[in-house]
Design a protein around this motif. Structure first.
Motif, PDB file in Angstrom:
ATOM      1  N   LYS A 120      31.494  40.926  41.813  1.00  0.00           N
ATOM      2  CA  LYS A 120      30.081  41.031  41.115  1.00  0.00           C
ATOM      3  C   LYS A 120      30.489  41.824  39.602  1.00  0.00           C
ATOM      4  O   LYS A 120      30.408  41.226  39.168  1.00  0.00           O
ATOM      5  CB  LYS A 120      29.909  42.154  41.795  1.00  0.00           C
ATOM      6  N   THR A 121      32.124  42.779  40.019  1.00  0.00           N
ATOM      7  CA  THR A 121      32.775  41.722  38.446  1.00  0.00           C
ATOM      8  C   THR A 121      32.598  41.176  37.506  1.00  0.00           C
ATOM      9  O   THR A 121      33.013  41.500  36.714  1.00  0.00           O
ATOM     10  CB  THR A 121      34.198  43.490  38.726  1.00  0.00           C
ATOM     11  N   LEU A 122      33.284  39.876  37.841  1.00  0.00           N
ATOM     12  CA  LEU A 122      33.552  38.539  38.071  1.00  0.00           C
ATOM     13  C   LEU A 122      32.521  38.492  36.525  1.00  0.00           C
ATOM     14  O   LEU A 122      31.819  37.651  35.637  1.00  0.00           O
ATOM     15  CB  LEU A 122      34.431  37.737  38.776  1.00  0.00           C
ATOM     16  N   SER A 123      30.738  38.080  37.794  1.00  0.00           N
ATOM     17  CA  SER A 123      29.999  38.204  37.093  1.00  0.00           C
ATOM     18  C   SER A 123      29.371  38.842  36.308  1.00  0.00           C
ATOM     19  O   SER A 123      28.639  38.294  35.235  1.00  0.00           O
ATOM     20  CB  SER A 123      28.991  38.322  38.314  1.00  0.00           C
ATOM     21  N   LEU A 124      29.656  40.650  36.309  1.00  0.00           N
ATOM     22  CA  LEU A 124      29.610  40.900  35.011  1.00  0.00           C
ATOM     23  C   LEU A 124      30.537  41.002  33.261  1.00  0.00           C
ATOM     24  O   LEU A 124      30.042  41.063  32.645  1.00  0.00           O
ATOM     25  CB  LEU A 124      29.777  42.443  34.665  1.00  0.00           C
ATOM     26  N   LEU A 125      31.393  40.287  33.636  1.00  0.00           N
ATOM     27  CA  LEU A 125      32.347  39.620  32.831  1.00  0.00           C
ATOM     28  C   LEU A 125      31.478  38.745  31.427  1.00  0.00           C
ATOM     29  O   LEU A 125      30.996  37.317  32.208  1.00  0.00           O
ATOM     30  CB  LEU A 125      33.929  39.538  32.908  1.00  0.00           C
ATOM     31  N   ALA A 129      38.976  41.889  33.207  1.00  0.00           N
ATOM     32  CA  ALA A 129      38.135  43.700  33.725  1.00  0.00           C
ATOM     33  C   ALA A 129      39.960  43.472  34.415  1.00  0.00           C
ATOM     34  O   ALA A 129      40.980  43.126  34.385  1.00  0.00           O
ATOM     35  CB  ALA A 129      37.644  43.074  34.743  1.00  0.00           C
ATOM     36  N   ILE A 130      39.876  45.421  34.481  1.00  0.00           N
ATOM     37  CA  ILE A 130      41.338  45.657  34.969  1.00  0.00           C
ATOM     38  C   ILE A 130      40.719  46.813  35.947  1.00  0.00           C
ATOM     39  O   ILE A 130      40.171  47.333  35.477  1.00  0.00           O
ATOM     40  CB  ILE A 130      42.530  46.504  34.023  1.00  0.00           C
ATOM     41  N   ILE A 131      41.352  46.293  37.979  1.00  0.00           N
ATOM     42  CA  ILE A 131      41.322  47.359  38.481  1.00  0.00           C
ATOM     43  C   ILE A 131      42.741  48.188  39.071  1.00  0.00           C
ATOM     44  O   ILE A 131      43.309  47.293  39.136  1.00  0.00           O
ATOM     45  CB  ILE A 131      40.379  45.907  39.872  1.00  0.00           C
ATOM     46  N   LEU A 132      42.213  49.717  38.736  1.00  0.00           N
ATOM     47  CA  LEU A 132      43.639  49.975  39.432  1.00  0.00           C
ATOM     48  C   LEU A 132      42.619  50.437  40.672  1.00  0.00           C
ATOM     49  O   LEU A 132      42.301  51.405  41.270  1.00  0.00           O
ATOM     50  CB  LEU A 132      43.369  50.744  38.351  1.00  0.00           C
ATOM     51  N   ALA A 184      47.247  47.671  39.685  1.00  0.00           N
ATOM     52  CA  ALA A 184      46.354  46.601  38.806  1.00  0.00           C
ATOM     53  C   ALA A 184      46.642  45.161  38.174  1.00  0.00           C
ATOM     54  O   ALA A 184      47.314  44.776  38.000  1.00  0.00           O
ATOM     55  CB  ALA A 184      47.828  47.024  37.045  1.00  0.00           C
ATOM     56  N   ILE A 185      45.163  45.217  38.745  1.00  0.00           N
ATOM     57  CA  ILE A 185      44.582  43.937  39.231  1.00  0.00           C
ATOM     58  C   ILE A 185      44.088  43.595  37.885  1.00  0.00           C
ATOM     59  O   ILE A 185      43.013  43.988  37.010  1.00  0.00           O
ATOM     60  CB  ILE A 185      43.298  43.811  40.104  1.00  0.00           C
ATOM     61  N   HIS A 186      44.306  42.090  37.262  1.00  0.00           N
ATOM     62  CA  HIS A 186      43.689  41.690  36.254  1.00  0.00           C
ATOM     63  C   HIS A 186      43.224  40.405  36.252  1.00  0.00           C
ATOM     64  O   HIS A 186      43.263  39.466  36.893  1.00  0.00           O
ATOM     65  CB  HIS A 186      44.810  41.406  34.828  1.00  0.00           C
ATOM     66  N   ILE A 187      41.794  40.427  35.853  1.00  0.00           N
ATOM     67  CA  ILE A 187      40.194  39.435  36.130  1.00  0.00           C
ATOM     68  C   ILE A 187      40.242  38.952  35.385  1.00  0.00           C
ATOM     69  O   ILE A 187      39.404  39.314  34.025  1.00  0.00           O
ATOM     70  CB  ILE A 187      39.403  39.014  37.061  1.00  0.00           C
TER      71      ILE A 187
END
Length: 266
Positions: free
Chosen positions: A125-130, A136-139, A260-263
């Motif tokens: 979902k996060t990817l689809s919102l970009l 996107a950075i997920i911590l 710290a995930i970077h997409i």
């Protein structure tokens, strides 16, 4: 912001912790923020981090459904909302139900993905919102490391066995911090599983391995963090004093206690 939030029905110690978390989050995401970015924060909590970012970006949407699990943040979120920041909006809905009219240049999430019902759907979902070219950075914690950072307890065997063994400690923590259901909200996300999922899905995802080093350094300056993890304090202090924490940059992602995930959306 300090003057406003400190008049709310929330203890100084709680506010200090939330402000420290917001500053930590801003330190992590600010190097990637551009002034013209349309931004989204997933799981904004108190919204202090979103408010902090508002003056540095074109717009910020703070996504926060909130529930009794995180009720201590509610008075602060209300106070932030009354600020009336012109380029900031607060959406009281879940990530899964959020359907904006257009995408975002930059998205971040601080200590939220470990609470999602399905973190895999959350990543998609996060990817689809970009927007194309967005990041996107997920911590969040990495449960490849057998330690639960909210409660400050080791994970011994299965999570069920851990709950059985530390049941009283978990119940006491939830009562003291007014976060009923916190343990049950955890999905115990693991770096190894995130990496495998990204490869299968063809997602452009990387781990920032220097985040662990910054987390070790934070123990030396953030007394609230050190107090919450008193059992780890002496060990972290020793490792940092000897400079041994810098070896984490060379270790595989599964051995990093914090992710710290970077997409990137190409």
């Amino acid at each position: 912001m300090d003057a406003l939030t400190r008049t709310e029905a929330v203890s100084t110690s709680v506010l200090d912790v939330l402000e420290a978390e917001a500053r930590f989050g801003w330190d992590e995401v600010s190097p990637y923020v551009k002034p013209n970015d349309r931004c989204l924060e997933i799981g904004a909590g108190s919204c202090l981090l979103s408010a902090m970012a508002a003056s540095r970006v074109a717009s910020i949407t703070a996504l926060e459904p909130l529930s009794q699990t995180f009720s201590l943040s509610e008075p602060i979120l209300d106070a932030v909302g009354r600020q009336g920041l012109s380029n900031m909006s607060i959406e009281r809905t879940t990530l899964y139900d959020f359907e904006p009219e257009e995408g975002f240049d930059f998205i971040w999430s601080l200590n939220t993905f470990e609470h999602l019902d399905d973190w895999r759907s959350g990543v998609l979902k996060t990817l689809s919102l970009l927007k194309t070219g967005g990041r996107a950075i997920i911590l969040c914690p990495n449960y490849n490391i057998p330690y639960e950072s909210h409660f400050g307890i080791p994970i011994l065997g299965s999570t069920t066995a851990t709950r059985r063994l530390f049941g009283r400690s978990i119940a006491r923590y939830e009562a003291e911090h007014r976060c009923d259901g916190l343990w049950d909200s955890l999905n115990f996300i693991k770096a190894s599983e995130v990496g495998r999922f990204a490869r299968v899905q063809g997602i452009d995802l990387t781990f920032d391995r220097s985040a662990t080093i910054r987390m070790f350094d934070r123990f030396a300056t953030d007394r609230h963090l050190a107090d919450r993890h008193a059992i780890l304090g002496p060990l972290v202090g020793f490792v940092q004093a000897k400079g041994l924490h810098r070896i984490w940059r060379a270790l595989p992602d599964r051995f990093h206690p914090y992710m710290a995930i970077h997409i990137d959306r190409r």
